[in-house]
Write an enzyme that holds these catalytic residues in place. Structure first.
Site, PDB file in Angstrom:
ATOM      1  N   CYS A 269       3.716  -1.433  -1.734  1.00 37.84           N
ATOM      2  CA  CYS A 269       3.186  -1.439  -0.365  1.00 37.84           C
ATOM      3  C   CYS A 269       3.798  -0.344   0.511  1.00 37.84           C
ATOM      4  CB  CYS A 269       3.425  -2.804   0.281  1.00 37.84           C
ATOM      5  SG  CYS A 269       2.603  -4.167  -0.560  1.00 37.84           S
TER       6      CYS A 269
ATOM      7  N   HIS B 266       3.190  -2.149   8.094  1.00 33.50           N
ATOM      8  CA  HIS B 266       2.481  -2.637   6.914  1.00 33.50           C
ATOM      9  C   HIS B 266       1.863  -3.987   7.227  1.00 33.50           C
ATOM     10  CE1 HIS B 266       1.504  -3.971   2.967  1.00 33.50           C
ATOM     11  NE2 HIS B 266       2.559  -4.747   2.811  1.00 33.50           N
TER      12      HIS B 266
ATOM     13  N   ASN C   8      -3.789  -7.974   2.713  1.00 31.58           N
ATOM     14  CA  ASN C   8      -2.781  -6.991   2.335  1.00 31.58           C
ATOM     15  C   ASN C   8      -3.383  -6.023   1.319  1.00 31.58           C
ATOM     16  OD1 ASN C   8      -0.600  -5.529   1.416  1.00 31.58           O
ATOM     17  ND2 ASN C   8       0.684  -7.297   0.949  1.00 31.58           N
TER      18      ASN C   8
END
Length: 361
Positions: A111, A249, A279
């Site tokens: 990520c 994020h 996500n």
């Protein structure tokens, strides 16, 4: 002195939308349960490979910068879900764009991948090795999910975002960055049975195990991103009140809100779009950047604080000074091939396969 100004930006979100209500048709869950814990309402399911998502995002970024693909010196593709490990998915993007000789590579920091890519790309430009680069974050993580497991099936989605970096004498682009990894706890967020760590011929078409220890991930994510963000603010010589936009994020709305409080950044300065996409790993930051620009939340000279945390456990943060232009020079009509199926129809074989594998275990 050379800087790496962001002159183009673009995104690609697959058309098939998987809502929380859709998930509740085959999982013991509900819209209330998911939203209250994650802030997610829906996510996108790709009908194409990661490189195709990346290519469309790249075409939009090139158009926004007013560039042709042949003017690009390199491509950094941040992804944990490439089409193939050998060759790189970045080489597929290069082929799709028709760039004859650019340097290309995949970068896997999960990520945190886009922030890692932004750091590497900016360093290459500052060093004089390249003049124009594409940095792309693209993922098709839904390919890995065990659709019988509620804890992970509700979290992830597919998508891509890209930026063009260009050499500039203007003090813009990434002014400060900090990258790191908390490897001691790498197993709390991992796909352990992938790569050469997976026994050959065992469960070849079976399930990928996704280790996900939510509470510990939450704690380490806030600490990792918070410490890195504090470091880059000091490195750049700015205080939290000078930040015009925080671009974190998009993993969990609770993590984002906790990080914003830790950094003393008010909610109106925080970019949140997790509700619509879930996500998307390395794609979350560039997709959120594109939408912040679309919403007029980035102005000429804006100071942007970005931070991310991912499997490994990688972490990173950066301070970006935006340049003078906040509107695209051109627009691209690039789009994905038509999708003839709903998200549930796309996932039906995977759901059936996961259930069968569970029965056989």
């Amino acid at each position: 002195m050379r800087y790496a100004n962001i002159t183009g930006w673009g995104k690609c979100l697959p058309p098939a939308v998987l809502s929380n209500e859709d998930l509740s048709t085959f999982l013991d869950t509900s819209d209330d349960w998911i939203q209250s814990r994650t802030g997610i309402r829906a996510r996108r399911i790709a009908h194409v490979n990661t490189s195709e998502l990346a290519t469309v995002a790249a075409r939009h970024a090139l158009a926004a910068a007013g560039l042709e693909p042949t003017q690009i010196d390199g491509i950094i593709l941040a992804t944990a879900s490439p089409d193939t490990l050998v060759p790189s998915a970045a080489s597929a993007v290069q082929r799709n764009l028709g760039i004859p000789a650019a340097a290309v590579f995949d970068l896997n920091a999960a990520c945190t991948g886009f922030i890692y890519g932004l750091s590497v790309g900016s360093a290459l430009i500052r060093a004089g090795s390249m003049n124009r680069l594409l940095v792309i974050g693209a993922e098709r993580l839904t390919h890995y999910l065990d659709w019988t497991r509620r804890d992970t099936a509700v979290l992830f989605g597919d998508g891509a975002g890209a930026v063009v970096l260009e050499a500039s004498e203007q003090q813009s682009g990434l002014l400060a960055d900090k990258l790191g990894c908390d490897a001691e706890a790498r197993d709390i967020l991992a796909v352990p049975d992938s790569g050469t760590g997976r026994t050959r011929f065992a469960h070849i078409d079976g399930l990928f195990d996704v280790n996900f220890e939510g509470q510990e991930i939450f704690r380490r994510a806030v600490r990792g991103m918070g410490d890195a963000a504090c470091f880059v603010l000091e490195q750049a010589g700015v205080s939290p009140e000078h930040i015009d936009l925080m671009l974190p994020h998009q993993a969990n709305v609770r993590i984002i809100e906790t990080l914003a409080r830790k950094m003393s950044v008010p909610p109106e300065k925080v970019m949140i779009n997790i509700a619509d996409y879930g996500n998307t790993s390395a794609a979350t930051v560039p997709v959120a950047l594109c939408e912040a620009l679309e919403q007029g939340r980035v102005r000429p000279g804006s100071l942007i604080l970005t931070a991310a945390f991912g499997a490994g456990l990688t972490w990173g943060a950066g301070v970006i000074r935006w340049g003078e232009r906040v509107t695209p020079l051109r627009h691209s009509d690039a789009t994905l091939p038509p999708c003839e199926h709903t998200a549930l129809e796309l996932l039906a074989p995977a759901i059936a396969g996961c259930r069968q594998a569970q029965r056989e275990q």
